[in-house]
Design a protein around this motif. Sequence first.
Motif, mmCIF file in Angstrom:
data_model
loop_
_atom_site.group_PDB
_atom_site.id
_atom_site.type_symbol
_atom_site.label_atom_id
_atom_site.label_comp_id
_atom_site.label_asym_id
_atom_site.label_seq_id
_atom_site.Cartn_x
_atom_site.Cartn_y
_atom_site.Cartn_z
ATOM 1 N N ARG A 15 0.871 -1.096 0.081
ATOM 2 C CA ARG A 15 -0.105 0.037 0.102
ATOM 3 C C ARG A 15 0.835 1.118 -0.027
ATOM 4 N N VAL A 16 0.486 2.348 -0.507
ATOM 5 C CA VAL A 16 1.423 3.283 -0.838
ATOM 6 C C VAL A 16 0.523 4.727 0.044
ATOM 7 N N GLN A 17 1.395 5.039 0.908
ATOM 8 C CA GLN A 17 0.900 6.173 1.830
ATOM 9 C C GLN A 17 1.686 7.464 1.485
ATOM 10 N N GLY A 49 5.784 13.181 0.012
ATOM 11 C CA GLY A 49 6.383 12.072 -0.605
ATOM 12 C C GLY A 49 5.614 10.691 0.271
ATOM 13 N N GLY A 50 6.345 9.740 0.135
ATOM 14 C CA GLY A 50 5.983 8.429 0.704
ATOM 15 C C GLY A 50 6.393 8.388 2.304
ATOM 16 N N VAL A 51 5.347 7.508 2.843
ATOM 17 C CA VAL A 51 5.521 7.518 4.273
ATOM 18 C C VAL A 51 6.223 5.936 4.290
ATOM 19 N N GLU A 52 7.453 5.922 5.106
ATOM 20 C CA GLU A 52 8.342 4.662 5.058
ATOM 21 C C GLU A 52 7.629 3.953 6.128
ATOM 22 N N ASP A 53 7.972 2.454 6.171
ATOM 23 C CA ASP A 53 7.538 1.440 6.918
ATOM 24 C C ASP A 53 8.168 1.789 8.380
ATOM 25 N N GLY A 54 7.292 1.790 9.309
ATOM 26 C CA GLY A 54 7.643 2.361 10.660
ATOM 27 C C GLY A 54 7.443 3.785 11.165
ATOM 28 N N GLU A 55 7.152 4.408 10.021
ATOM 29 C CA GLU A 55 7.037 5.962 10.166
ATOM 30 C C GLU A 55 5.405 6.389 10.216
ATOM 31 N N ASN A 58 3.197 12.291 10.410
ATOM 32 C CA ASN A 58 3.743 13.707 10.919
ATOM 33 C C ASN A 58 5.398 13.332 10.769
ATOM 34 N N GLU A 59 5.779 12.207 11.056
ATOM 35 C CA GLU A 59 7.499 11.964 11.199
ATOM 36 C C GLU A 59 7.756 11.987 9.507
ATOM 37 N N ALA A 60 6.906 11.359 8.649
ATOM 38 C CA ALA A 60 7.115 11.339 6.960
ATOM 39 C C ALA A 60 6.947 12.710 6.645
ATOM 40 N N LEU A 61 6.002 13.372 7.011
ATOM 41 C CA LEU A 61 6.172 14.846 6.586
ATOM 42 C C LEU A 61 7.271 15.671 7.016
ATOM 43 N N ARG A 62 7.768 15.565 8.105
ATOM 44 C CA ARG A 62 8.832 16.302 8.436
ATOM 45 C C ARG A 62 10.068 15.978 7.690
ATOM 46 N N SER A 92 -5.128 1.240 -4.020
ATOM 47 C CA SER A 92 -5.617 1.609 -2.637
ATOM 48 C C SER A 92 -4.662 2.631 -2.206
ATOM 49 N N ALA A 93 -3.948 3.349 -2.752
ATOM 50 C CA ALA A 93 -3.008 4.429 -2.295
ATOM 51 C C ALA A 93 -4.028 5.562 -1.604
ATOM 52 N N LEU A 94 -3.020 5.915 -0.263
ATOM 53 C CA LEU A 94 -3.701 7.059 0.065
ATOM 54 C C LEU A 94 -2.855 8.224 0.631
ATOM 55 N N ALA A 95 -3.327 9.539 0.105
ATOM 56 C CA ALA A 95 -2.450 10.419 0.267
ATOM 57 C C ALA A 95 -3.256 11.682 1.143
#
Length: 170
Positions: A15-17, A49-55, A58-62, A92-95
């Motif tokens: 899944r892409v977030q 951009g993309g949210v990485e596994d374990g992120e 808000n962490e991905a955004l920063r 099923s990508a979520l943005a």
Amino acid sequence: MAAENGRAGKAPEPRVQLVIGIVRKGDEILLVRESLGINGESLWSLPGGGVEDGELMNEALRRELREETGLLVGNPARTAFLMHIDSEQHPSALAVAFEIDAWSGNLAPTDDDIEQAAFFPLPDALKLLGELDSATQRDPIVGHLTGTVAPGTTWLYRNRGEEETLVARW
């Protein structure tokens, strides 16, 4: 578990977030220039951009805004809009786009995909965003920034080939 949902022996689809940041400086909006066009041409859009596994988002955004713009951002102030996109390439990508109120630093992108980051007066930013080829990339952003769509709106798209279909919006 795979056997329970009828997909025995098949690995689950990844899944892409994605996270998107809306950073304002007075009446200006921060945009980044990158290869987003149908034929790879460089266009302006919001950073993210993309949210990485374990992120967490808000962490991905920063992290993404630091890489793409050089700015240090705080936690999101509010949700601008949400998109759920079902496409052949990314089922099923979520943005999720967030308004950012607290930020510091100077524009200095370190992401190789980003050619430039700059603040634009809102009318100029809207003109540049209007050049995006994809309704999925363009319409939620422009709707939010113009105020024609309520903050926090959810957009549901189903994209097949070149056809982008807005299924629902609330």
